[in-house]
Design a protein around this motif. Structure first.
Motif, mmCIF file in Angstrom:
data_model
loop_
_atom_site.group_PDB
_atom_site.id
_atom_site.type_symbol
_atom_site.label_atom_id
_atom_site.label_comp_id
_atom_site.label_asym_id
_atom_site.label_seq_id
_atom_site.Cartn_x
_atom_site.Cartn_y
_atom_site.Cartn_z
ATOM 1 N N VAL A 107 0.847 -1.209 0.000
ATOM 2 C CA VAL A 107 0.000 0.000 0.000
ATOM 3 C C VAL A 107 0.878 1.254 0.000
ATOM 4 O O VAL A 107 0.635 2.213 -0.739
ATOM 5 C CB VAL A 107 -0.963 -0.022 1.225
ATOM 6 N N ILE A 108 1.933 1.228 0.836
ATOM 7 C CA ILE A 108 2.830 2.401 0.909
ATOM 8 C C ILE A 108 3.492 2.648 -0.451
ATOM 9 O O ILE A 108 3.548 3.775 -0.949
ATOM 10 C CB ILE A 108 3.893 2.192 2.024
ATOM 11 N N TRP B 225 2.508 1.711 -3.401
ATOM 12 C CA TRP B 225 1.501 2.147 -4.373
ATOM 13 C C TRP B 225 1.171 3.634 -4.156
ATOM 14 O O TRP B 225 1.105 4.412 -5.099
ATOM 15 C CB TRP B 225 0.245 1.278 -4.226
ATOM 16 N N SER B 226 1.004 4.004 -2.870
ATOM 17 C CA SER B 226 0.667 5.388 -2.556
ATOM 18 C C SER B 226 1.781 6.325 -3.009
ATOM 19 O O SER B 226 1.537 7.403 -3.581
ATOM 20 C CB SER B 226 0.453 5.566 -1.046
ATOM 21 N N ALA B 227 3.029 5.900 -2.724
ATOM 22 C CA ALA B 227 4.173 6.730 -3.113
ATOM 23 C C ALA B 227 4.197 6.922 -4.629
ATOM 24 O O ALA B 227 4.468 8.026 -5.133
ATOM 25 C CB ALA B 227 5.461 6.064 -2.638
ATOM 26 N N GLN C 103 1.653 6.854 -6.593
ATOM 27 C CA GLN C 103 0.557 7.758 -6.967
ATOM 28 C C GLN C 103 0.945 9.209 -6.721
ATOM 29 O O GLN C 103 0.703 10.095 -7.545
ATOM 30 C CB GLN C 103 -0.722 7.430 -6.166
ATOM 31 N N VAL C 104 1.575 9.458 -5.571
ATOM 32 C CA VAL C 104 1.988 10.826 -5.223
ATOM 33 C C VAL C 104 2.979 11.343 -6.265
ATOM 34 O O VAL C 104 2.894 12.475 -6.735
ATOM 35 C CB VAL C 104 2.597 10.855 -3.792
#
Lengths: 106, 185
Positions: free
Chosen positions: A75-76, A78-80, A82-83
């Motif tokens: 999740v981390i 993937w989030s990174a 996306q950011v």
């Protein structure tokens, strides 16, 4: 006893024969009431099975911290990603605006 | 164990036990416990271990009842489970000398024990010292073959091994026993 007691093979055969002949043939004391004790245990096992978590969760339990850790990491990451993507888009937009301003003479 | 003429056959009891009839399963246990104790006592070391193993065997049989197809008699199917359980027991053990309660494993010396029993017990004590040092498959095979007096074909059927594998294991076990017991025999 065989004819040649000094022959190790014959002696071994004799030992087995003596052990077989000398074995007690009576019922073992633990056979008395065995079925009652067994059926009690069977009933206890059923209660334990009914209240215990399912086999799937029991098997998953030891690996659940690893699974949780991997999921969190995923999740981390993937989030990174996306950011980073949003950030790149903003820069592109900014560049595009700057360029259009240049053309327009702003 | 002998069944009375009116008693239902094992297969009927199995059918009833599958449908949740505990009395039918208890009857199967009553009929076959002597067989299971007979197999297990040659591999266990004391009364508690014997009782535990026998209970495990019947609990396993109960769980596997739905898989019993009736190709072989129930007694043979149960003996296979008992043999496999005893093999598991041997595999879990470490090869170190352990005191054995010979009364518990079928070599009791009551006051009126005759010469045959006394000699049988002595022979078993000597053999046990060697048997404890054998690998699990070797001990299993030599015990079934020599102490139980079962033919190779039956041992192959009980263990699921080929007859040649049984023979090879038995031969190796004998060779090792002869070496181990060289001084005593």
């Amino acid at each position: 006893m065989k004819d040649n007691p000094k022959n190790p093979d014959d002696r071994l055969d004799s030992l087995f024969a003596e052990a077989r002949a000398g074995e007690t043939r009576e019922e073992h004391p633990r056979e008395f009431g065995f079925e009652d004790r067994l059926m009690r245990r069977l009933a206890e096992n059923r209660v334990a099975d009914a209240t215990a978590p399912s086999l799937f969760w029991q098997r998953l339990a030891p690996v659940s911290p690893i699974v949780t850790g991997l999921l969190t990491l995923g999740v981390i990451t993937w989030s990174a990603a996306q950011v980073q993507e949003v950030h790149d888009m903003l820069i592109l937009t900014q560049d595009a605006l700057s360029l259009s301003g240049l053309f327009l003479g702003v | 164990m002998t069944e009375s003429p009116a008693a239902p056959p094992d297969e009927t009891l199995v059918q009833q036990a599958r449908q949740g009839d505990d009395d039918a399963f208890a009857e199967l246990v009553r009929r076959h416990k002597t067989r299971v104790f007979g197999i297990s006592r040659k591999f266990t070391r004391n009364t508690q271990e014997l009782e535990d193993v026998c209970q495990e065997i019947f609990l396993t049989a109960y769980r596997k009842l739905p898989k019993f197809r009736g190709d072989a008699p129930f007694a043979h199917w149960l003996s296979r489970i008992a043999t496999n359980r005893c093999y598991d027991l041997l595999r879990r053990r470490k090869n170190r000398p352990v005191d054995v309660d010979f009364d518990a494993i079928g070599y009791s010396l009551a006051d009126d024990a005759g010469e045959t029993r006394r000699r049988g017990r002595e022979a078993r004590e000597i053999l046990e010292r060697g048997l404890q040092q054998l690998k699990a498959p070797e001990r299993l095979v030599i015990t079934l073959l020599e102490l139980d007096g079962r033919p190779v074909k039956e041992i192959a059927s009980l263990t699921g091994w080929s007859e040649s594998k049984v023979k090879v294991k038995a031969h190796r076990a004998r060779q090792k026993l002869k070496t181990l017991l060289e001084e005593e025999i």
